[in-house]
Design a protein around this motif. Structure first.
Motif, PDB file in Angstrom:
ATOM      1  N   PRO A  55       9.089 -31.207 -19.822  1.00 23.64           N
ATOM      2  CA  PRO A  55       8.445 -32.141 -18.892  1.00 23.64           C
ATOM      3  C   PRO A  55       8.117 -33.471 -19.568  1.00 23.64           C
ATOM      4  O   PRO A  55       7.696 -33.504 -20.725  1.00 23.64           O
ATOM      5  CB  PRO A  55       7.158 -31.408 -18.491  1.00 23.64           C
ATOM      6  CG  PRO A  55       7.431 -29.966 -18.751  1.00 23.64           C
ATOM      7  CD  PRO A  55       8.363 -29.932 -19.925  1.00 23.64           C
ATOM      8  N   ASP A  56       8.319 -34.549 -18.815  1.00 25.78           N
ATOM      9  CA  ASP A  56       7.918 -35.869 -19.302  1.00 25.78           C
ATOM     10  C   ASP A  56       6.399 -36.018 -19.239  1.00 25.78           C
ATOM     11  O   ASP A  56       5.800 -36.752 -20.027  1.00 25.78           O
ATOM     12  CB  ASP A  56       8.582 -36.950 -18.448  1.00 25.78           C
ATOM     13  CG  ASP A  56      10.097 -36.893 -18.542  1.00 25.78           C
ATOM     14  OD1 ASP A  56      10.637 -37.371 -19.550  1.00 25.78           O
ATOM     15  OD2 ASP A  56      10.734 -36.335 -17.626  1.00 25.78           O
ATOM     16  N   TYR A  57       5.797 -35.313 -18.283  1.00 27.77           N
ATOM     17  CA  TYR A  57       4.342 -35.296 -18.150  1.00 27.77           C
ATOM     18  C   TYR A  57       3.882 -33.855 -17.950  1.00 27.77           C
ATOM     19  O   TYR A  57       4.455 -33.132 -17.142  1.00 27.77           O
ATOM     20  CB  TYR A  57       3.885 -36.114 -16.936  1.00 27.77           C
ATOM     21  CG  TYR A  57       4.181 -37.586 -17.020  1.00 27.77           C
ATOM     22  CD1 TYR A  57       3.229 -38.477 -17.531  1.00 27.77           C
ATOM     23  CD2 TYR A  57       5.392 -38.099 -16.569  1.00 27.77           C
ATOM     24  CE1 TYR A  57       3.496 -39.845 -17.596  1.00 27.77           C
ATOM     25  CE2 TYR A  57       5.668 -39.458 -16.626  1.00 27.77           C
ATOM     26  CZ  TYR A  57       4.710 -40.327 -17.142  1.00 27.77           C
ATOM     27  OH  TYR A  57       4.975 -41.671 -17.203  1.00 27.77           O
ATOM     28  N   HIS A  58       2.863 -33.456 -18.674  1.00 22.13           N
ATOM     29  CA  HIS A  58       2.216 -32.158 -18.451  1.00 22.13           C
ATOM     30  C   HIS A  58       0.764 -32.440 -18.103  1.00 22.13           C
ATOM     31  O   HIS A  58       0.013 -32.967 -18.914  1.00 22.13           O
ATOM     32  CB  HIS A  58       2.316 -31.268 -19.694  1.00 22.13           C
ATOM     33  CG  HIS A  58       2.057 -29.824 -19.410  1.00 22.13           C
ATOM     34  ND1 HIS A  58       0.949 -29.384 -18.718  1.00 22.13           N
ATOM     35  CD2 HIS A  58       2.781 -28.700 -19.692  1.00 22.13           C
ATOM     36  CE1 HIS A  58       0.984 -28.064 -18.604  1.00 22.13           C
ATOM     37  NE2 HIS A  58       2.089 -27.626 -19.175  1.00 22.13           N
ATOM     38  N   LEU A  59       0.368 -32.093 -16.878  1.00 22.81           N
ATOM     39  CA  LEU A  59      -0.941 -32.494 -16.361  1.00 22.81           C
ATOM     40  C   LEU A  59      -2.062 -31.525 -16.731  1.00 22.81           C
ATOM     41  O   LEU A  59      -3.240 -31.845 -16.563  1.00 22.81           O
ATOM     42  CB  LEU A  59      -0.873 -32.663 -14.839  1.00 22.81           C
ATOM     43  CG  LEU A  59       0.230 -33.609 -14.339  1.00 22.81           C
ATOM     44  CD1 LEU A  59       0.140 -33.784 -12.825  1.00 22.81           C
ATOM     45  CD2 LEU A  59       0.164 -34.967 -15.030  1.00 22.81           C
ATOM     46  N   HIS A  60      -1.729 -30.323 -17.192  1.00 21.93           N
ATOM     47  CA  HIS A  60      -2.715 -29.348 -17.701  1.00 21.93           C
ATOM     48  C   HIS A  60      -3.859 -29.094 -16.709  1.00 21.93           C
ATOM     49  O   HIS A  60      -5.022 -29.022 -17.100  1.00 21.93           O
ATOM     50  CB  HIS A  60      -3.290 -29.823 -19.043  1.00 21.93           C
ATOM     51  CG  HIS A  60      -2.270 -29.977 -20.125  1.00 21.93           C
ATOM     52  ND1 HIS A  60      -1.689 -28.892 -20.759  1.00 21.93           N
ATOM     53  CD2 HIS A  60      -1.709 -31.082 -20.665  1.00 21.93           C
ATOM     54  CE1 HIS A  60      -0.819 -29.331 -21.659  1.00 21.93           C
ATOM     55  NE2 HIS A  60      -0.799 -30.646 -21.623  1.00 21.93           N
ATOM     56  N   VAL A  61      -3.513 -28.950 -15.436  1.00 24.96           N
ATOM     57  CA  VAL A  61      -4.558 -28.743 -14.430  1.00 24.96           C
ATOM     58  C   VAL A  61      -5.163 -27.344 -14.529  1.00 24.96           C
ATOM     59  O   VAL A  61      -6.376 -27.167 -14.456  1.00 24.96           O
ATOM     60  CB  VAL A  61      -4.003 -29.008 -13.013  1.00 24.96           C
ATOM     61  CG1 VAL A  61      -5.008 -28.577 -11.958  1.00 24.96           C
ATOM     62  CG2 VAL A  61      -3.666 -30.481 -12.853  1.00 24.96           C
ATOM     63  N   GLY A  62      -4.332 -26.322 -14.693  1.00 26.61           N
ATOM     64  CA  GLY A  62      -4.837 -24.970 -14.882  1.00 26.61           C
ATOM     65  C   GLY A  62      -5.384 -24.338 -13.615  1.00 26.61           C
ATOM     66  O   GLY A  62      -5.235 -24.857 -12.503  1.00 26.61           O
ATOM     67  N   SER A  63      -6.055 -23.224 -13.785  1.00 28.56           N
ATOM     68  CA  SER A  63      -6.533 -22.410 -12.668  1.00 28.56           C
ATOM     69  C   SER A  63      -7.882 -22.919 -12.170  1.00 28.56           C
ATOM     70  O   SER A  63      -8.821 -23.070 -12.952  1.00 28.56           O
ATOM     71  CB  SER A  63      -6.654 -20.948 -13.107  1.00 28.56           C
ATOM     72  OG  SER A  63      -7.070 -20.150 -12.029  1.00 28.56           O
ATOM     73  N   LYS A  64      -7.950 -23.179 -10.867  1.00 26.84           N
ATOM     74  CA  LYS A  64      -9.191 -23.630 -10.234  1.00 26.84           C
ATOM     75  C   LYS A  64      -9.172 -23.131  -8.794  1.00 26.84           C
ATOM     76  O   LYS A  64      -8.190 -22.525  -8.351  1.00 26.84           O
ATOM     77  CB  LYS A  64      -9.284 -25.163 -10.246  1.00 26.84           C
ATOM     78  CG  LYS A  64      -9.388 -25.810 -11.637  1.00 26.84           C
ATOM     79  CD  LYS A  64      -9.365 -27.328 -11.528  1.00 26.84           C
ATOM     80  CE  LYS A  64      -9.681 -27.991 -12.861  1.00 26.84           C
ATOM     81  NZ  LYS A  64      -8.670 -27.715 -13.889  1.00 26.84           N
ATOM     82  N   SER A  65     -10.228 -23.393  -8.053  1.00 26.98           N
ATOM     83  CA  SER A  65     -10.194 -23.104  -6.619  1.00 26.98           C
ATOM     84  C   SER A  65      -9.112 -23.974  -5.981  1.00 26.98           C
ATOM     85  O   SER A  65      -8.694 -24.984  -6.542  1.00 26.98           O
ATOM     86  CB  SER A  65     -11.553 -23.410  -5.982  1.00 26.98           C
ATOM     87  OG  SER A  65     -11.780 -24.815  -5.976  1.00 26.98           O
ATOM     88  N   HIS A  66      -8.676 -23.586  -4.767  1.00 25.83           N
ATOM     89  CA  HIS A  66      -7.583 -24.320  -4.117  1.00 25.83           C
ATOM     90  C   HIS A  66      -7.910 -25.808  -3.986  1.00 25.83           C
ATOM     91  O   HIS A  66      -7.095 -26.664  -4.317  1.00 25.83           O
ATOM     92  CB  HIS A  66      -7.291 -23.729  -2.734  1.00 25.83           C
ATOM     93  CG  HIS A  66      -6.500 -22.460  -2.788  1.00 25.83           C
ATOM     94  ND1 HIS A  66      -5.175 -22.433  -3.146  1.00 25.83           N
ATOM     95  CD2 HIS A  66      -6.844 -21.173  -2.536  1.00 25.83           C
ATOM     96  CE1 HIS A  66      -4.728 -21.180  -3.117  1.00 25.83           C
ATOM     97  NE2 HIS A  66      -5.731 -20.403  -2.750  1.00 25.83           N
ATOM     98  N   GLY A  67      -9.103 -26.113  -3.498  1.00 27.66           N
ATOM     99  CA  GLY A  67      -9.465 -27.505  -3.289  1.00 27.66           C
ATOM    100  C   GLY A  67      -9.548 -28.287  -4.584  1.00 27.66           C
ATOM    101  O   GLY A  67      -9.023 -29.401  -4.686  1.00 27.66           O
ATOM    102  N   GLU A  68     -10.196 -27.702  -5.570  1.00 33.97           N
ATOM    103  CA  GLU A  68     -10.371 -28.394  -6.849  1.00 33.97           C
ATOM    104  C   GLU A  68      -9.025 -28.582  -7.544  1.00 33.97           C
ATOM    105  O   GLU A  68      -8.734 -29.645  -8.091  1.00 33.97           O
ATOM    106  CB  GLU A  68     -11.326 -27.595  -7.746  1.00 33.97           C
ATOM    107  CG  GLU A  68     -11.726 -28.333  -9.009  1.00 33.97           C
ATOM    108  CD  GLU A  68     -12.672 -27.525  -9.888  1.00 33.97           C
ATOM    109  OE1 GLU A  68     -13.056 -28.031 -10.957  1.00 33.97           O
ATOM    110  OE2 GLU A  68     -13.011 -26.380  -9.515  1.00 33.97           O
ATOM    111  N   GLN A  69      -8.190 -27.541  -7.510  1.00 33.58           N
ATOM    112  CA  GLN A  69      -6.884 -27.628  -8.166  1.00 33.58           C
ATOM    113  C   GLN A  69      -6.000 -28.670  -7.487  1.00 33.58           C
ATOM    114  O   GLN A  69      -5.393 -29.521  -8.148  1.00 33.58           O
ATOM    115  CB  GLN A  69      -6.197 -26.259  -8.142  1.00 33.58           C
ATOM    116  CG  GLN A  69      -4.902 -26.218  -8.937  1.00 33.58           C
ATOM    117  CD  GLN A  69      -4.211 -24.865  -8.841  1.00 33.58           C
ATOM    118  OE1 GLN A  69      -3.772 -24.465  -7.771  1.00 33.58           O
ATOM    119  NE2 GLN A  69      -4.105 -24.174  -9.962  1.00 33.58           N
TER     120      GLN A  69
END
Length: 353
Positions: A55-69
């Motif tokens: 990937p050119d970008y890895h956003l590292h969002v990870g596991s969260k609630s649906h809205g937060e993610q």
């Protein structure tokens, strides 16, 4: 043409691989990984095995609630789009990554291309259903895997930009099947004979987040008399612990999640597949293995109508009955998912050819 592709979960890595191979021959692709699947076994291994560029970008969002993610992805994808200024944004399937990418692009007036458009389970309680419906309604290009998907869009008043491309997962299976046969050692490692075992996958929120449904499914697994393999999703493992449920059947091998090539080998060589995954239902169809789907509905209605896939919900009795009695004559089944050249058709449309 400059395309930003947003992926974030295992099925999307598989779908993106054949399209990326074709796209990069004729255009520029910027690959964005949201980090929705952030575990190395659920993510990195697919880039390695499928020869997808890093990937050119890895956003590292990870596991969260649906809205937060979804919100975190939306903000971070927007930053990438403002920097890269692509001609279009390409998304796959029905995850939170799909919706976040599509919304970010639509709000910036960047045309959206949706691969696997038009799928419907008609269950609005599924987060995936909301994601796919909203994504379709903001997309300029809608690439449908089947005629059924085209009709679903027509019924919602969407006819412009709709293309019957066939299924990119068929492209991926065709490309990787021989490679899996050569490279994967999963059968010998687990001491499995072809067509002698059941393959089980279990991860969908409607099952894992509902203790009653999960208990019924675990009860069925614990009563299986056939040899079975269950690559256990990390989320499912956590839910089993939370609800104090245990898979305690000596016939069932519970293993760590496996890479795509190992999974393909397990699917091709299973005698039946039990799953709640959308992608695995199709891979079972391509592998010509009877599929037992532990859901109340499916977006892949063609597989049920053709008799290759049986919906059993979360009833342990229905699951066990299907394991014992469900058979399929694949010689009578037509090819409804295209000719294995979906990636070429998708890229051709994007390039305006």
């Amino acid at each position: 043409m400059k395309v930003v592709t947003v992926v974030g979960a295992r099925p999307q890595f598989i779908k993106a691989a054949p399209v990326s191979r074709v796209l990069r021959k004729v255009g520029q692709e910027i690959l964005v990984h949201t980090g929705q699947h952030y575990d190395k076994v659920m993510s990195d291994v697919f880039f390695e095995e499928l020869n997808i560029p890093r990937p050119d970008y890895h956003l590292h969002v990870g596991s969260k609630s649906h809205g937060e993610q979804t919100g975190a992805m939306l903000a971070k994808v927007e930053e990438v789009l403002l920097k890269e200024k692509p001609d279009c944004l390409l998304v796959y399937g029905d995850t939170n990554s799909t919706l976040a990418g599509a919304l970010a692009a639509a709000k910036l007036h960047i045309p959206v291309a949706h691969v696997e458009a038009g799928l419907r389970s008609f269950n609005r309680r599924m987060p995936e259903e909301i994601n796919r419906v909203l994504t379709d309604h903001v997309s300029k290009w809608l690439f449908c895997p089947t005629e059924t998907a085209v009709h679903h869009l027509q019924n919602e008043g969407i006819t412009a930009g709709v293309h019957l491309s066939g299924d990119v997962m068929l492209d991926a299976v065709n490309y990787n099947r021989k490679l899996a046969e050569q490279e994967s050692k999963i059968l010998s490692r687990l001491n499995l004979e072809p067509s002698s075992f059941l393959l089980i996958t279990l991860h969908r929120a409607e099952n894992t987040d509902d203790p009653k449904r999960l208990k019924e499914i675990v009860q069925a697994i614990n009563q299986l008399e056939d040899q079975a393999v269950l690559p256990l999703h990390p989320r499912t493992y956590g839910k089993l612990e939370q609800y104090q449920l245990e898979i305690a059947n000596p016939n069932v091998m519970v293993i760590e999640p496996v890479g795509y090539l190992d999974m393909l080998q397990l699917e091709v060589n299973a005698k039946k597949i039990l799953t709640d995954s959308g992608g695995v239902q199709k891979e079972a169809f391509f592998a010509q293995v009877p599929c037992i789907t532990m859901r109340d509905e499916t977006e892949w209605t063609e597989t049920v109508e053709l008799g290759t896939n049986r919906l059993v919900g979360a009833s342990h009795k229905e699951i066990l009955h299907a394991v014992s009695h469900f058979t399929v004559d694949f010689a009578q089944i037509p090819p409804v998912f295209g000719d294995g050249k979906a990636a070429e058709k998708i890229v051709s449309q994007l390039m305006g050819e």
